[in-house]
Design a protein around this motif. Structure first.
Motif, PDB file in Angstrom:
ATOM      1  N   VAL A 157       0.905  -1.067  -0.125  1.00  0.00           N
ATOM      2  CA  VAL A 157       0.151   0.004   0.299  1.00  0.00           C
ATOM      3  C   VAL A 157       0.774   1.131   0.026  1.00  0.00           C
ATOM      4  N   SER A 190      -2.637   6.741  -9.742  1.00  0.00           N
ATOM      5  CA  SER A 190      -3.922   6.079  -9.576  1.00  0.00           C
ATOM      6  C   SER A 190      -3.794   4.579  -9.303  1.00  0.00           C
ATOM      7  N   SER A 191      -4.796   3.985  -8.600  1.00  0.00           N
ATOM      8  CA  SER A 191      -4.509   2.640  -8.439  1.00  0.00           C
ATOM      9  C   SER A 191      -5.075   1.675  -9.603  1.00  0.00           C
ATOM     10  N   ALA A 234      -1.938  -0.255 -10.961  1.00  0.00           N
ATOM     11  CA  ALA A 234      -0.930  -0.247 -10.051  1.00  0.00           C
ATOM     12  C   ALA A 234      -0.114  -1.327  -9.877  1.00  0.00           C
ATOM     13  N   HIS A 257      -1.148  -4.004  -5.430  1.00  0.00           N
ATOM     14  CA  HIS A 257      -0.603  -2.723  -4.878  1.00  0.00           C
ATOM     15  C   HIS A 257      -1.843  -2.020  -4.849  1.00  0.00           C
ATOM     16  N   ILE A 258      -1.982  -1.228  -3.632  1.00  0.00           N
ATOM     17  CA  ILE A 258      -3.115  -0.534  -3.539  1.00  0.00           C
ATOM     18  C   ILE A 258      -2.720   0.981  -3.212  1.00  0.00           C
ATOM     19  N   ILE A 259      -3.165   1.928  -3.953  1.00  0.00           N
ATOM     20  CA  ILE A 259      -2.669   3.337  -3.649  1.00  0.00           C
ATOM     21  C   ILE A 259      -3.759   4.004  -2.953  1.00  0.00           C
ATOM     22  N   GLU A 303      -6.038   7.120  -1.857  1.00  0.00           N
ATOM     23  CA  GLU A 303      -6.386   8.274  -2.313  1.00  0.00           C
ATOM     24  C   GLU A 303      -5.735   9.605  -1.401  1.00  0.00           C
TER      25      GLU A 303
END
Length: 301
Positions: A108, A128-129, A132, A188-190, A192
Motif C-alpha cells: 500500500v 491512480s490505483s 498499479a 498494490h493499493i494506492i 487516495e
C-alpha cells in the motif's frame, strides 16, 4: 527508518511518526554509523517515548540498514519512512485501513508531495490505483510504474519475509526489487490523497547516480523474468552486487550538482515560484556552460 548523518532533518521526521493517531506501532530507527549528532538526538527520544527502538550499527549502507530494521520488526505491517521526509497526519491509519479493506493487498502506498530543502513545492504525485499492480509487474523502464516514493509504502511483514525481503545485492533500487516480488503475491493499493512529504535535495541519491540506478533496474527486470520462468536469478544478483557508488572527481561533482539545481529550478519555474531563479543561478555557478540552465533563466519572468 534508516539514518546516516541526518541530524539536521531527524527531529521533524521522528515527530511526524510519533504524531500519528489511530494505530499502535513501534518505531524502529537504524542508526547506520552516523558521525554527527544523530546518536545524541536518538538517545533523547528513546528516553521520552517507549515506542522508539534504536539499533546502532557500523555504516553498511541503506539496503543493509533496512534489512536489519525489518528483521527486528514485530508488528503485522511494516511502514517505511525516510529521514528528511514527513508522514502527514493520518498516513499510517489510512494505509492500515486499505489493508483491512483489501485482504489480498501486498503493498500500500499513497500520494506524495515533494519539496526542496526550503520547503518549496516541486510536485505533487497522486498515482491512480488502476493498473498499479500491473505497473510493478512490468519488465522494462518504459512501462514500469511503482509507488510515488519509497518512504510512502507499507507492506505485511509476513509477505515481506516470504518473498525474501530487501536483498543485500541491491545497493541501488532495492525498493523496486522488493516491490516487484511483492506484486507477484498480491495487489498494490494506492490510498487516495497526499499523506507523505518527501525532500528532494541536490545530494539525493537519485540525482547522483542515475546510470547506476538504470543499470540496477534492468537487472531487477532480468531477475523478475527469470523468477517467473522458474529459472535462477543468481547471475543477475551477482551482477547487481557489483554496482556500487564510486567517488566522483571534482568536475563530475560540479556537473552533477549543476544538473540537480537545473532540475529543481525548472520544477519551481513550472510552479510559478520565483525561487526558481536562485536554483538556476546556482546551476550556472556550478557549471557556467550549462546552456539549458541559462536558457531557462532567460525565460523566467
Amino acid at each position: 527508518m534508516a539514518i546516516y548523518n541526518g541530524a539536521v532533518y531527524l527531529r521533524e521526521s521522528i515527530d511526524s511518526i510519533l504524531a500519528q493517531e489511530g494505530v499502535d506501532f513501534e518505531f524502529i530507527i537504524v542508526n547506520d554509523g552516523s558521525t554527527d549528532s544523530t546518536g545524541d538526538i536518538l538517545a533523547e527520544y528513546v528516553q521520552n517515548d517507549s515506542r522508539i527502538r534504536v539499533i546502532n550499527q557500523e555504516n553498511a549502507g541503506l539496503t543493509r540498514a533496512l534489512i536489519r530494521g525489518c528483521a527486528e520488526a514485530r508488528g503485522k505491517y511494516i511502514a517505511r519512512q525516510d529521514c528528511g521526509d514527513v508522514s502527514l497526519p493520518g498516513r499510517l491509519d489510512a494505509q492500515l485501513q486499505a489493508f483491512l479493506r483489501v485482504p489480498r493487498a501486498s503493498l500500500v502506498s499513497c500520494g506524495v508531495r515533494t519539496v526542496t530543502d526550503e520547503g518549496h513545492l516541486l510536485v505533487e504525485n497522486i498515482p491512480s490505483s488502476e493498473g498499479a499492480t500491473e505497473g510493478l509487474l512490468a519488465t522494462d523502464l518504459v512501462n514500469v510504474r511503482g509507488p510515488a516514493h519509497h518512504g510512502s509504502t507499507m507492506f505485511p511483514r509476513l509477505q515481506y519475509n516470504e518473498v525474501g525481503g530487501y536483498r543485500k545485492e541491491f545497493y541501488f533500487a532495492q525498493d523496486l526489487d522488493l516491490w516487484s516480488r511483492l506484486a507477484e503475491h498480491g495487489r498494490h493499493i494506492i490510498v487516495e490523497g497526499i499523506y507523505y512529504k518527501a525532500l528532494f535535495a541536490e545530494h539525493s541519491i537519485s540525482s547522483q547516480f542515475r546510470k547506476q540506478q538504470v543499470a540496477t533496474a534492468n537487472l531487477i527486470f532480468a531477475c523478475a523474468l527469470a523468477r517467473r520462468n522458474n529459472k535462477s536469478e543468481e547471475i543477475f544478483l551477482a551482477q547487481a552486487g557489483l554496482i556500487r557508488p564510486f567517488h566522483k572527481g571534482l568536475i563530475a561533482q560540479r556537473l552533477m550538482h549543476s544538473n540537480a539545481c537545473y532540475f529543481l529550478g525548472c520544477c519551481l519555474r513550472n510552479n510559478g515560484n520565483p525561487a526558481a531563479i536562485d536554483y538556476l543561478w546556482k546551476a550556472l555557478k556550478f557549471w557556467p556552460l550549462h546552456l539549458k540552465a541559462l536558457a531557462a533563466l532567460v525565460r523566467c519572468p
